[in-house]
Write a protein that holds these residues in place. Structure first.
Motif, PDB file in Angstrom:
ATOM      1  N   ILE A   1       0.832  -1.200   0.000  1.00 31.68           N
ATOM      2  CA  ILE A   1       0.000   0.000   0.000  1.00 31.68           C
ATOM      3  C   ILE A   1       0.868   1.252   0.000  1.00 31.68           C
ATOM      4  O   ILE A   1       0.588   2.231  -0.703  1.00 31.68           O
ATOM      5  CB  ILE A   1      -0.947  -0.018   1.214  1.00 31.68           C
ATOM      6  N   ASP A   2       1.947   1.223   0.784  1.00 30.39           N
ATOM      7  CA  ASP A   2       2.849   2.371   0.825  1.00 30.39           C
ATOM      8  C   ASP A   2       3.521   2.598  -0.523  1.00 30.39           C
ATOM      9  O   ASP A   2       3.665   3.739  -0.978  1.00 30.39           O
ATOM     10  CB  ASP A   2       3.911   2.164   1.904  1.00 30.39           C
ATOM     11  N   ILE A   3       3.936   1.504  -1.174  1.00 24.31           N
ATOM     12  CA  ILE A   3       4.571   1.622  -2.491  1.00 24.31           C
ATOM     13  C   ILE A   3       3.597   2.234  -3.491  1.00 24.31           C
ATOM     14  O   ILE A   3       3.945   3.138  -4.264  1.00 24.31           O
ATOM     15  CB  ILE A   3       5.057   0.246  -2.983  1.00 24.31           C
ATOM     16  N   HIS A   4       2.349   1.747  -3.458  1.00 21.73           N
ATOM     17  CA  HIS A   4       1.347   2.265  -4.389  1.00 21.73           C
ATOM     18  C   HIS A   4       1.094   3.754  -4.151  1.00 21.73           C
ATOM     19  O   HIS A   4       1.045   4.543  -5.117  1.00 21.73           O
ATOM     20  CB  HIS A   4       0.044   1.474  -4.238  1.00 21.73           C
ATOM     21  N   GLU A   5       0.914   4.145  -2.918  1.00 18.22           N
ATOM     22  CA  GLU A   5       0.653   5.553  -2.617  1.00 18.22           C
ATOM     23  C   GLU A   5       1.833   6.438  -2.999  1.00 18.22           C
ATOM     24  O   GLU A   5       1.651   7.560  -3.484  1.00 18.22           O
ATOM     25  CB  GLU A   5       0.329   5.702  -1.137  1.00 18.22           C
ATOM     26  N   TYR A   6       3.044   5.939  -2.809  1.00 21.26           N
ATOM     27  CA  TYR A   6       4.222   6.717  -3.178  1.00 21.26           C
ATOM     28  C   TYR A   6       4.304   6.910  -4.689  1.00 21.26           C
ATOM     29  O   TYR A   6       4.505   8.033  -5.188  1.00 21.26           O
ATOM     30  CB  TYR A   6       5.483   6.024  -2.673  1.00 21.26           C
ATOM     31  N   LEU A   7       4.129   5.803  -5.453  1.00 16.62           N
ATOM     32  CA  LEU A   7       4.204   5.892  -6.911  1.00 16.62           C
ATOM     33  C   LEU A   7       3.098   6.786  -7.461  1.00 16.62           C
ATOM     34  O   LEU A   7       3.321   7.575  -8.403  1.00 16.62           O
ATOM     35  CB  LEU A   7       4.110   4.492  -7.530  1.00 16.62           C
ATOM     36  N   LEU A   8       1.909   6.685  -6.880  1.00 15.45           N
ATOM     37  CA  LEU A   8       0.796   7.508  -7.331  1.00 15.45           C
ATOM     38  C   LEU A   8       1.039   8.991  -7.037  1.00 15.45           C
ATOM     39  O   LEU A   8       0.778   9.852  -7.874  1.00 15.45           O
ATOM     40  CB  LEU A   8      -0.501   7.033  -6.669  1.00 15.45           C
ATOM     41  N   GLY A   9       1.566   9.263  -5.846  1.00 17.46           N
ATOM     42  CA  GLY A   9       1.842  10.655  -5.496  1.00 17.46           C
ATOM     43  C   GLY A   9       2.910  11.274  -6.363  1.00 17.46           C
ATOM     44  O   GLY A   9       2.782  12.434  -6.804  1.00 17.46           O
ATOM     45  N   VAL A  10       3.963  10.527  -6.651  1.00 22.06           N
ATOM     46  CA  VAL A  10       5.037  11.045  -7.509  1.00 22.06           C
ATOM     47  C   VAL A  10       4.526  11.287  -8.923  1.00 22.06           C
ATOM     48  O   VAL A  10       4.853  12.290  -9.558  1.00 22.06           O
ATOM     49  CB  VAL A  10       6.229  10.072  -7.509  1.00 22.06           C
ATOM     50  N   TYR A  11       3.698  10.356  -9.430  1.00 18.83           N
ATOM     51  CA  TYR A  11       3.160  10.516 -10.790  1.00 18.83           C
ATOM     52  C   TYR A  11       2.287  11.766 -10.881  1.00 18.83           C
ATOM     53  O   TYR A  11       2.402  12.537 -11.841  1.00 18.83           O
ATOM     54  CB  TYR A  11       2.360   9.279 -11.175  1.00 18.83           C
ATOM     55  N   GLU A  12       1.417  11.957  -9.911  1.00 18.03           N
ATOM     56  CA  GLU A  12       0.531  13.121  -9.949  1.00 18.03           C
ATOM     57  C   GLU A  12       1.320  14.421  -9.816  1.00 18.03           C
ATOM     58  O   GLU A  12       0.931  15.451 -10.366  1.00 18.03           O
ATOM     59  CB  GLU A  12      -0.505  13.018  -8.830  1.00 18.03           C
ATOM     60  N   THR A  13       2.436  14.376  -9.101  1.00 18.21           N
ATOM     61  CA  THR A  13       3.234  15.587  -8.911  1.00 18.21           C
ATOM     62  C   THR A  13       4.082  15.913 -10.138  1.00 18.21           C
ATOM     63  O   THR A  13       4.157  17.070 -10.569  1.00 18.21           O
ATOM     64  CB  THR A  13       4.141  15.435  -7.684  1.00 18.21           C
ATOM     65  N   ARG A  14       4.702  14.883 -10.721  1.00 17.78           N
ATOM     66  CA  ARG A  14       5.683  15.120 -11.784  1.00 17.78           C
ATOM     67  C   ARG A  14       5.111  15.016 -13.204  1.00 17.78           C
ATOM     68  O   ARG A  14       5.593  15.692 -14.108  1.00 17.78           O
ATOM     69  CB  ARG A  14       6.839  14.125 -11.649  1.00 17.78           C
ATOM     70  N   VAL A  15       4.156  14.133 -13.392  1.00 17.51           N
ATOM     71  CA  VAL A  15       3.755  13.787 -14.762  1.00 17.51           C
ATOM     72  C   VAL A  15       2.338  14.213 -15.093  1.00 17.51           C
ATOM     73  O   VAL A  15       2.084  14.753 -16.174  1.00 17.51           O
ATOM     74  CB  VAL A  15       3.901  12.253 -14.983  1.00 17.51           C
ATOM     75  N   ALA A  16       1.392  13.976 -14.194  1.00 15.00           N
ATOM     76  CA  ALA A  16      -0.034  14.111 -14.524  1.00 15.00           C
ATOM     77  C   ALA A  16      -0.372  15.495 -15.060  1.00 15.00           C
ATOM     78  O   ALA A  16      -1.014  15.633 -16.118  1.00 15.00           O
ATOM     79  CB  ALA A  16      -0.879  13.784 -13.301  1.00 15.00           C
ATOM     80  N   ASP A  17       0.046  16.545 -14.350  1.00 16.35           N
ATOM     81  CA  ASP A  17      -0.306  17.902 -14.775  1.00 16.35           C
ATOM     82  C   ASP A  17       0.322  18.252 -16.120  1.00 16.35           C
ATOM     83  O   ASP A  17      -0.295  18.939 -16.953  1.00 16.35           O
ATOM     84  CB  ASP A  17       0.133  18.910 -13.711  1.00 16.35           C
ATOM     85  N   VAL A  18       1.550  17.790 -16.331  1.00 14.65           N
ATOM     86  CA  VAL A  18       2.221  18.074 -17.608  1.00 14.65           C
ATOM     87  C   VAL A  18       1.475  17.419 -18.763  1.00 14.65           C
ATOM     88  O   VAL A  18       1.253  18.033 -19.819  1.00 14.65           O
ATOM     89  CB  VAL A  18       3.685  17.588 -17.552  1.00 14.65           C
ATOM     90  N   GLU A  19       1.062  16.157 -18.589  1.00 14.61           N
ATOM     91  CA  GLU A  19       0.346  15.458 -19.652  1.00 14.61           C
ATOM     92  C   GLU A  19      -1.020  16.078 -19.906  1.00 14.61           C
ATOM     93  O   GLU A  19      -1.481  16.144 -21.051  1.00 14.61           O
ATOM     94  CB  GLU A  19       0.194  13.966 -19.293  1.00 14.61           C
ATOM     95  N   LYS A  20      -1.687  16.527 -18.856  1.00 16.47           N
ATOM     96  CA  LYS A  20      -2.986  17.169 -19.040  1.00 16.47           C
ATOM     97  C   LYS A  20      -2.851  18.462 -19.835  1.00 16.47           C
ATOM     98  O   LYS A  20      -3.719  18.803 -20.648  1.00 16.47           O
ATOM     99  CB  LYS A  20      -3.630  17.446 -17.679  1.00 16.47           C
TER     100      LYS A  20
END
Length: 768
Positions: A454-473
């Motif tokens: 669960i911790d791994i999933h939350e970490y990967l999800l948080g990093v993706y939303e911070t670094r990648v998600a907004d740029v792709e949108k």
């Protein structure tokens, strides 16, 4: 890029030459293109050694020279623009054909048809090429040709942002207090452009198939559950003809051959402006493009019949979709159950389809490293959320930058799937998580000083939303680089292009006959009917009605005949719709035909085959048992059996369509059949008044009375010493002309089928 085909009639002398030309065009059309993101123009590269493919043996020196000056010069250099001056190229080719034809044609020799291809980039150039062909064809004696009318395909740029989908939890009712909905997908963003393959990868239950169904329009989402656009426009019914969808399971008719499967799909799905010959030519092109020419006349096969291999079956399913030349192709687990070599061939074939200007989206569980490197873009899903979106070749670089890298040599796909599952064995731990686990933070559940999944999933999800998600949108906000005129051309309804209702019935009827020709006339059923008839004829050998005892025996035979052909077709018809439910749902999802056309064709195609065995049965039993030797009596008995079979089939179709479950339908049919037999008039002559109505619903009762009427007509005096008409048993039936019984069986035949259609329509609506 549009591939337009034309046919040219030419003398046999130059057929081999243009076959070589066709090979050249195939080489060019299959060469991997490069996308120019500035102006959207597609270019082909690597057209090397094209001149080596053309014959230059001195037989056609002028032809070689002409080709050097027109076509080859345009395509021989690397990265040359094949679409430039498409109309002139097409015209030059036809002029070349005409010139060679004038120089080599001999009177009286047969003409052969050879296909050649012209690569064009826009509708305008395709139209110019058509006019070029027309201009070069003024002399019909020199070159005869026929244009294949084919609606040009167009590129589709698919974009989706913040896609979410919720389902209700099992065994939970809606409550204003507790939230009974659970997210299957949440905040998934991505895009795919023509010429690219987008892979949706993740562990089982990660939401891959749900996302694929949503993007293809098979599942509708609310407006507040994300945005999905096709060429910057929302989904519409007109897009159905532009989208192909290949299911994970190979849903095909096992008794049809490969060519028959694709031919019937082409006859039903291709535009009605095409002739049957042109549709068959399209089928043969698809067969050769997919490498199915070796097995084109083999049955597809399945669990009960041996047929083609799993990889070939998957290619047949893909071929059924690419017949329409879709601009956007979705595939659910196309490599599932295949060996590595076959899986690579399938993905390579999809790569060729994408490089022809199509957008391809697939779900895949855990591909090999070689397959992984073929993907252009990748979405990694974990628990319904996006953990990565971007170029597949940059996925490992991204995860290494956030502290997740393999400590041993590892398949990239295996590494990514492990991360999506929260498995960090043989992988480096991000510094942030490592510090938290060492500090013993209460927010993190630690086991042996390592983060939980669960911790791994939350970490990967948080990093993706911070670094990648907004740029792709932000990238998705930019308009897609496509010609706006494609939106208008894509507005034609698919129903306006398909064949009409009567033609659908005819095609489905022919398909039904071919699909069940091996099923109904197999050795087991033929042996069953003939053996049963022989045993019955032997038991009632040369029976007569010369005494009350013998009359009772003969009456028992007639009742058994009504029972046998009253229940045998019921249990055969029960399997019809449950067995074809998957195929029906698949074909109806793309509006291949009307449900009414399928229903009528399906029920009608059973009749010719279902009436053969009863005829054989009656011929054996009737004369072995010594029944009334009168042609009228035999004909009436035959018609009675036929009416009973048609009514019984309707009952079986209605029961099967109402439940769509073979076990439940068989149980219900058994109860109904037993009730009809008991109320059929043989075991009990007088029923209680409150059960009298069952007798008139029993098809056995009406069939039994008609058989008695055929055998013991009381219009003429019997020549036997004992007259059956004077028997109290026969008099008790009060036999008349049989009009009521005939009308009842006909009403049952139609009534049960109407019920079956309504049940089937309800099932299809619920499933869609």
């Amino acid at each position: 890029m549009v591939l337009m085909e034309a046919k040219v009639l030419m003398p046999p002398k130059i057929q081999q030459t243009f076959q070589s030309m066709d090979e050249v065009y195939d080489l060019i059309s299959r060469s991997r293109p490069v996308q120019d993101y500035n102006d959207g123009i597609r270019k082909a590269r690597s057209a090397d050694s094209i001149m080596g493919k053309l014959p230059n043996d001195g037989h056609f020196p002028w032809f070689s020279s002409r080709m050097n000056g027109s076509f080859v010069r345009k395509v021989s250099s690397e990265r040359s623009d094949l679409t430039a001056d498409g109309g002139n190229t097409a015209q030059n080719l036809l002029v070349t054909v005409a010139a060679i034809d004038n120089g080599t044609r001999s009177t009286g020799k047969s003409e052969h048809v050879v296909n050649y291809r012209t690569i064009l980039s826009s509708p305008e150039k395709q139209e110019n090429a058509t006019h070029g062909f027309m201009d070069g064809n003024k002399d019909k004696e020199s070159a005869l040709w026929m244009k294949i009318k084919k609606e040009p395909s167009f590129p589709i740029y698919l974009k989706f942002s913040d896609v979410g989908y919720k389902v209700r939890r099992v065994n939970e009712r809606p409550s204003p207090v507790s939230n009974s909905m659970e997210y299957v997908l949440q905040g998934v963003t991505g895009s795919v452009e023509p010429g690219e393959i987008l892979a949706l990868m993740g562990p089982s239950g990660g939401g891959k198939t749900t996302l694929l169904n949503i993007l293809s329009g098979r599942i509708k989402i609310k407006s507040d559950s994300g945005s999905i656009t096709y060429n910057d426009q929302p989904y519409s019914k007109a897009l159905k003809q532009r989208i192909g969808f290949v299911l994970q399971d190979d849903v095909v008719f096992t008794s049809l051959t490969v060519r028959e499967t694709l031919t019937y799909a082409a006859l039903l799905r291709l535009p009605k402006t095409l002739t049957k010959q042109q549709k068959e030519e399209r089928v043969m092109n698809v067969i050769f493009d997919l490498g199915l020419e070796r097995c084109q006349d083999m049955i597809v096969g399945g669990a009960s019949a041996r047929g083609i291999s799993g990889g070939e079956r998957k290619r047949v399913c893909i071929g059924s979709e690419i017949l329409l030349d879709p601009s956007l192709l979705f595939l659910d687990e196309p490599t599932s159950g295949l060996d590595s070599t076959t899986a690579i061939r399938i993905i390579q074939m999809l790569l060729n389809i994408a490089h022809a200007g199509k957008s391809v989206v697939i779900t895949i569980h855990q591909p090999s490293s070689k397959i992984f490197n073929m993907f252009d873009k990748l979405i990694l899903l974990g628990k319904g959320s996006s953990l990565y979106f971007g170029k597949a070749s940059e996925a490992m670089i991204y995860f290494s930058s956030i502290g997740c890298r393999p400590l041993i040599p590892m398949n990239p796909a295996e590494f990514l799937i492990d991360l999506a599952n929260g498995n960090i064995n043989d992988k480096s731990i991000p510094m942030e998580l490592e510090l938290k686990s060492l500090n013993g933070s209460q927010q993190i559940k630690c086991h042996e000083d390592s983060p939980s999944p669960i911790d791994i999933h939350e970490y990967l999800l948080g990093v993706y939303e911070t670094r990648v998600a907004d740029v792709e949108k932000q990238k998705l906000l930019a308009p897609a680089p496509f010609d706006r005129r494609w939106i208008v051309q894509g507005g034609t309804s698919s129903n306006d292009l398909r064949v009409n209702w009567l033609e659908q019935c005819h095609i489905l009827f022919c398909r039904g006959l071919k699909e069940r020709r091996r099923e109904y006339l197999n050795c087991i059923q033929v042996t069953q009917v003939i053996t049963t008839a022989t045993i019955i004829g032997s038991l009632w050998w040369d029976s007569d009605a010369s005494s009350p005892k013998k009359l009772q025996d003969q009456v028992g035979l007639l009742f058994f005949m009504s029972v046998f052909w009253g229940h045998f077709p019921v249990f055969a018809a029960i399997f019809t719709f449950p067995k074809e439910r998957a195929m029906l749902s698949k074909e109806r999802s793309v509006d291949m035909y009307k449900l009414s056309a399928y229903f009528i064709a399906r029920t009608m195609s059973d009749l010719p085959l279902d009436l053969i065995l009863p005829t054989v049965f009656l011929l054996i039993v009737y004369f072995m048992a010594g029944l009334r030797s009168d042609f009228v009596a035999f004909l009436n008995s035959m018609l009675t059996i036929f009416l009973t079979i048609v009514a019984a089939q309707g009952l079986g179709l209605a029961v099967g369509a109402s439940l769509m479950d073979v076990k439940k339908a068989t149980t219900l049919a058994s109860v109904i059949i037993i009730t009809f037999i008991l109320a059929g008039g043989y075991f009990i002559e007088k029923t209680p008044f409150f059960m009298e109505w069952i007798r008139y619903l029993s098809l056995n009762y009406h069939a039994y009375r008609l058989l008695l009427k055929a055998q013991y007509r009381c219009t003429n005096k019997s020549h036997n010493s004992y007259d059956p008409c004077e028997s109290p048993y026969i008099k008790g039936f009060r036999l008349d002309n049989g009009g009521m019984e005939v009308g009842a069986l006909i009403a049952m035949a139609f009534g049960y089928r109407i019920l079956a259609y309504l049940f089937l329509k309800k099932t299809i609506v619920q499933s869609s």
